[in-house]
Design a protein around this motif. Structure first.
Motif, PDB file in Angstrom:
ATOM      1  N   ARG A  80       0.715  -1.151  -0.129  1.00 33.53           N
ATOM      2  CA  ARG A  80       0.083   0.020   0.036  1.00 33.53           C
ATOM      3  C   ARG A  80       0.800   1.273   0.102  1.00 33.53           C
ATOM      4  O   ARG A  80       0.629   2.308  -0.945  1.00 33.53           O
ATOM      5  N   HIS A  81       1.920   1.251   0.606  1.00 31.15           N
ATOM      6  CA  HIS A  81       2.944   2.452   0.585  1.00 31.15           C
ATOM      7  C   HIS A  81       3.473   2.603  -0.527  1.00 31.15           C
ATOM      8  O   HIS A  81       3.530   3.557  -1.168  1.00 31.15           O
ATOM      9  N   SER A  82       3.824   1.551  -1.345  1.00 33.40           N
ATOM     10  CA  SER A  82       4.414   1.468  -2.749  1.00 33.40           C
ATOM     11  C   SER A  82       3.451   2.097  -3.707  1.00 33.40           C
ATOM     12  O   SER A  82       3.783   3.149  -4.495  1.00 33.40           O
ATOM     13  N   LEU A  83       2.132   1.583  -3.544  1.00 35.19           N
ATOM     14  CA  LEU A  83       1.294   2.202  -4.318  1.00 35.19           C
ATOM     15  C   LEU A  83       1.000   3.591  -4.289  1.00 35.19           C
ATOM     16  O   LEU A  83       0.558   4.365  -4.922  1.00 35.19           O
ATOM     17  N   SER A  84       1.036   4.099  -2.790  1.00 37.83           N
ATOM     18  CA  SER A  84       0.867   5.678  -2.585  1.00 37.83           C
ATOM     19  C   SER A  84       1.906   6.407  -3.216  1.00 37.83           C
ATOM     20  O   SER A  84       1.651   7.585  -3.675  1.00 37.83           O
ATOM     21  N   LEU A  85       3.138   5.719  -3.434  1.00 43.57           N
ATOM     22  CA  LEU A  85       4.405   6.454  -4.066  1.00 43.57           C
ATOM     23  C   LEU A  85       4.082   6.490  -5.582  1.00 43.57           C
ATOM     24  O   LEU A  85       4.917   7.219  -6.222  1.00 43.57           O
ATOM     25  N   TYR A  86       3.372   5.823  -6.103  1.00 48.20           N
ATOM     26  CA  TYR A  86       3.390   5.312  -7.596  1.00 48.20           C
ATOM     27  C   TYR A  86       2.785   6.525  -8.600  1.00 48.20           C
ATOM     28  O   TYR A  86       3.618   6.798  -9.634  1.00 48.20           O
ATOM     29  N   PRO A  87       1.789   7.404  -8.163  1.00 48.40           N
ATOM     30  CA  PRO A  87       1.749   8.715  -9.013  1.00 48.40           C
ATOM     31  C   PRO A  87       3.120   9.531  -9.182  1.00 48.40           C
ATOM     32  O   PRO A  87       3.157  10.125 -10.269  1.00 48.40           O
ATOM     33  N   ALA A  88       3.657   9.927  -7.989  1.00 47.17           N
ATOM     34  CA  ALA A  88       4.680  10.725  -7.899  1.00 47.17           C
ATOM     35  C   ALA A  88       5.714  10.053  -8.956  1.00 47.17           C
ATOM     36  O   ALA A  88       6.600  10.634  -9.696  1.00 47.17           O
ATOM     37  N   PHE A  89       5.982   8.786  -8.758  1.00 43.53           N
ATOM     38  CA  PHE A  89       6.993   8.060  -9.530  1.00 43.53           C
ATOM     39  C   PHE A  89       6.835   8.169 -10.932  1.00 43.53           C
ATOM     40  O   PHE A  89       7.451   8.374 -11.728  1.00 43.53           O
ATOM     41  N   LEU A  90       5.505   7.928 -11.398  1.00 45.54           N
ATOM     42  CA  LEU A  90       5.217   8.103 -12.752  1.00 45.54           C
ATOM     43  C   LEU A  90       5.401   9.608 -13.312  1.00 45.54           C
ATOM     44  O   LEU A  90       5.569   9.666 -14.469  1.00 45.54           O
ATOM     45  N   ASP A  91       5.136  10.491 -12.509  1.00 41.96           N
ATOM     46  CA  ASP A  91       5.357  12.006 -13.058  1.00 41.96           C
ATOM     47  C   ASP A  91       6.608  12.021 -13.022  1.00 41.96           C
ATOM     48  O   ASP A  91       7.138  12.852 -14.172  1.00 41.96           O
ATOM     49  N   ARG A  92       7.477  11.740 -12.198  1.00 37.86           N
ATOM     50  CA  ARG A  92       9.101  11.894 -12.447  1.00 37.86           C
ATOM     51  C   ARG A  92       9.554  11.327 -13.634  1.00 37.86           C
ATOM     52  O   ARG A  92      10.095  11.842 -14.377  1.00 37.86           O
ATOM     53  N   LEU A  93       8.933  10.214 -14.053  1.00 39.38           N
ATOM     54  CA  LEU A  93       9.471   9.453 -15.218  1.00 39.38           C
ATOM     55  C   LEU A  93       9.109  10.183 -16.457  1.00 39.38           C
ATOM     56  O   LEU A  93       9.683  10.467 -17.281  1.00 39.38           O
ATOM     57  N   SER A  94       7.768  10.676 -16.326  1.00 41.29           N
ATOM     58  CA  SER A  94       7.061  11.376 -17.530  1.00 41.29           C
ATOM     59  C   SER A  94       8.017  12.848 -17.698  1.00 41.29           C
ATOM     60  O   SER A  94       8.358  13.191 -18.961  1.00 41.29           O
ATOM     61  N   SER A  95       8.607  13.438 -16.767  1.00 45.81           N
ATOM     62  CA  SER A  95       9.075  14.663 -16.768  1.00 45.81           C
ATOM     63  C   SER A  95      10.434  14.384 -17.180  1.00 45.81           C
ATOM     64  O   SER A  95      11.341  15.256 -17.865  1.00 45.81           O
ATOM     65  N   LEU A  96      11.199  13.271 -16.760  1.00 51.70           N
ATOM     66  CA  LEU A  96      12.563  12.922 -17.180  1.00 51.70           C
ATOM     67  C   LEU A  96      12.528  12.564 -18.652  1.00 51.70           C
ATOM     68  O   LEU A  96      13.724  12.872 -19.166  1.00 51.70           O
TER      69      LEU A  96
END
Length: 185
Positions: free
Chosen positions: A68-84
């Motif tokens: 559940r913690h990992s899932l909560s981090l996923y939106p920011a992770f995907l945003d970071r990937l898209s930005s980079l």
């Protein structure tokens, strides 16, 4: 004497785990090299279904808080990937049908991503930030020394690193043996 690049961390395996770890370590200021026997993102990374499965009732209960913690981090992770990378990685689903042993079913809040989109964005992000990625090296010989590991690829330059992380996945045929669990990639 030949010149050997020196890195703080070398990662064997340029799939989702290896390159995502490389991105995280690089963001924390460490020098990282990733080495792959073949091409990056050509194994299980793009063959998986993309389910994040944090709420899968078959997961061991002890993993629930981590999932559940990992899932909560996923939106920011995907945003970071898209930005980079400049590549969008949207969520594909928000719900999944869970079939129960009594013949009924229920809807679970579960997200998924397209693993091909995710793989492309992770690889492009790693390249965008300048992570050293050596591909098509064949399986390397590893020589563990007291203060570092020498990595001698079959093809390409020798490396040395203070630490080696093994992220080669289920196709690794050396020791220790690595096997998928629960049919997972």
């Amino acid at each position: 004497m030949s010149h050997r690049p020196s890195f703080e961390i070398a990662i064997a395996g340029a799939g989702l785990i290896g390159l995502t770890l490389a991105l995280e370590l690089h963001s924390r200021g460490l020098s990282v090299a990733v080495i792959d026997a073949a091409q990056p993102m050509r194994g299980a990374s793009v063959a998986a279904a993309g389910m994040l499965a944090a709420n899968d009732p078959h997961n061991p209960a002890v993993l629930g808080p981590f999932a559940r913690h990992s899932l909560s981090l996923y939106p920011a992770f995907l945003d970071r990937l898209s930005s980079l990378s400049g590549l969008p990685v949207p969520f594909q689903t928000e719900l999944t049908i869970q079939f129960l042993s009594d013949g009924t079913s229920t809807l679970l809040p579960e997200r998924s991503v397209d693993p091909r989109q995710l793989a492309a964005a992770v690889l492009a992000s790693a390249r965008a930030v300048g992570i050293t990625i050596l591909e098509n090296t064949g399986y390397p010989t590893l020589i563990e020394l007291p203060d570092h590991v020498r990595i001698l690829p079959q093809h390409g330059p020798e490396l040395s690193a203070a630490q080696l992380v093994h992220a080669s996945g289920a196709w690794f045929s050396g020791t220790p043996a690595i096997r998928p669990r629960k049919g997972q990639m």
